[in-house]
Write an enzyme that holds these catalytic residues in place. Sequence first.
Site, PDB file in Angstrom:
ATOM      1  N   GLY A 201       0.820  -1.202   0.000  1.00 38.53           N
ATOM      2  CA  GLY A 201       0.000   0.000   0.000  1.00 38.53           C
ATOM      3  C   GLY A 201       0.847   1.242   0.000  1.00 38.53           C
ATOM      4  O   GLY A 201       2.059   1.203   0.250  1.00 38.53           O
ATOM      5  N   HIS A 423      -5.277  35.737 -11.056  1.00 42.31           N
ATOM      6  CA  HIS A 423      -4.794  34.399 -11.415  1.00 42.31           C
ATOM      7  C   HIS A 423      -5.622  33.315 -10.711  1.00 42.31           C
ATOM      8  O   HIS A 423      -6.140  32.398 -11.362  1.00 42.31           O
ATOM      9  CB  HIS A 423      -3.315  34.263 -11.030  1.00 42.31           C
ATOM     10  CG  HIS A 423      -2.708  32.945 -11.373  1.00 42.31           C
ATOM     11  ND1 HIS A 423      -1.941  32.745 -12.495  1.00 42.31           N
ATOM     12  CD2 HIS A 423      -2.762  31.737 -10.739  1.00 42.31           C
ATOM     13  CE1 HIS A 423      -1.548  31.469 -12.541  1.00 42.31           C
ATOM     14  NE2 HIS A 423      -2.025  30.848 -11.477  1.00 42.31           N
ATOM     15  N   GLU A 424      -5.734  33.427  -9.380  1.00 46.26           N
ATOM     16  CA  GLU A 424      -6.509  32.428  -8.640  1.00 46.26           C
ATOM     17  C   GLU A 424      -7.991  32.519  -8.983  1.00 46.26           C
ATOM     18  O   GLU A 424      -8.689  31.500  -9.026  1.00 46.26           O
ATOM     19  CB  GLU A 424      -6.295  32.598  -7.131  1.00 46.26           C
ATOM     20  CG  GLU A 424      -4.861  32.428  -6.666  1.00 46.26           C
ATOM     21  CD  GLU A 424      -4.281  31.077  -7.026  1.00 46.26           C
ATOM     22  OE1 GLU A 424      -5.051  30.092  -7.149  1.00 46.26           O
ATOM     23  OE2 GLU A 424      -3.056  30.991  -7.221  1.00 46.26           O
TER      24      GLU A 424
END
Length: 620
Positions: A201, A423-424
């Site tokens: 895992g 931008h964001e």
Amino acid sequence: MNTTVRNIVLVIAMILLVGGALSFINLEEPKKLDLGTFVSRVQEGKVKEIVIRGQKLEVVMTDNTKATVDKESNESLSELFKNYGIDTDKARGIKTEVKEPSGFGYWTSVILPTIIPFLLIFGLMFFFFRQVQGQNNRAMSFGQSTARETPKGVKDKITFKDVAGVKEAKSELLEVVEFLRSPDKFSKLGAKIPKGVLLMGSPGTGKTLLARAVAGEADVPFFHISGSEFVEMFVGVGASRVRDLFAKAKKNAPCIMFIDEIDAVGRQRGAGLGGSHDEREQTLNQILVEMDGFEPNLGVIVIAATNRPDVLDPALLRPGRFDRRVILDPPDIRDREEILTIHAINKPLAKDVDLQRLAQRTPGFSGADLANLMNEAAILAARRDRTEVFMTDLIESIEKVMLGPERKSHMMNEEERKITAYHEGGHALVAHLLPHADPVQKVSIISRGRAAGYTIKLPTEDKHMRNRTEYAEDLAVMLGGYAAEKIFFGDITTGASSDMQQATKLVQNMVTQWGMSEKLGPRVYGERQDMIFLGREITESRDYSESKAEIIDQEVDALIKQALETATRIIADHKPAMDAMADYLIKNETIERDELAQVVGLPPANIKNVLPEVESKKAV
């Protein structure tokens, strides 16, 4: 370093002790008188007591001062007084006592001061020889196993109740627990329990915890060692430690032997660049021999863990060794809620804490990530002098685990803040208006980690497969910040570099690995080779022609261009919404999921933006 300092302190203490003893032994000697002076003192009546010790007289004067006098060995005290004409009456007035010289006095006065320096030298030599001998003993004990043993019956043992999620893995390991509890149940039917269980895992999914839980459930001794602890600088030490470990396990059967990170010694032999050498291969060979040499149903179960099963030697995975492989998947939403419930047991949570909502906001988190999340939230609450952990602490801790701590010292000027806000906002608006994009959870222009700002979008449910349309919209969201900078500022900045790297990697996988190109069709291009020594993919051999390479480049460019056109169209058609979002970010720095639709004045195109209710379930 501590041992060296302790040895130096001991040597100094011994020297001071011997010096102190000598100072007590070598007291100031009494004054020595010649016979003439002694006789005159007697005649003057100044002598109170005389002790005769062989040929030495110990004299005590009337003023309690002491002195010694040497006389002839064959001459008595009375003869001495007679020869010197001392009056008999004066001689009778002096207390006289005859004592034989003691052996202790002789030793203390003559021999002991001479012997003590030699004793000190021999003591120091013995001390240092003991140290060297201890080092030699440790060198000879390199072949012994360094495994830590957890005996049976310990308090606060870990059981399956302490391990949330991984239901399939626990059901597989229940057979091991049943065998350790009642082996006759299986042996009567001729069944043989697997000798080795390999836990596979991703890091943090609970492989070590699950192995301890098996030992706790079965209440048997638990031997724990890391694969790297077998190999030392001396040839043959690894194989010797393997033999010693298996011998200890057989003496304590039934028990569980856990080898963590077995890929450190179990990598494929003869791999060349994989760091293969005789010592590691001898250790692996000894493990193979010991596991194959087990007697049926001996009661020793070997559990190993790795997150790189692809590099293991095939001989380890054949029947009779690690023939049972248990895969631990990352927790889904219900498992995450159960894990959070376990890690919240000793933490006072406020009434506003919703672990179900927290599980929804943490897709992709492993069990270790969730434990770290709860711990960071508790630390944050303590720093704020709170008596309870609030939901705001947990939400902020999610961002810290994902992106890193806030960079409050990273101050941006007004122009940079404006560019970061657009931008964001570009990322958030494109994700908000595309029907298959994951819903936006938060938009912020607060610096975290290496990012000047960030947009968090998370899926509403756990996904194991995604289609081409979803990836195409993800590309558009990635390039939303780039498109916003170009539209509103007419130029681009370095802030989009990370977005372009992620977009390029995603497109390359779509075209060459996932068959999502209409021109190239369902074929994998490029044979990826893992370098075992580094444990990561670093090379890709080209198994296609130059003409195919040109088509791959064309398809990559086409998909990126299409995604950029989509992002540009959405932002250009909704400039007022972008302006509103940027102004809000500049003023408040953060937009939460519930505020986004109100700020931009547009409903979400993704109808799944409202997170579904998920039934709560108690931890197992």
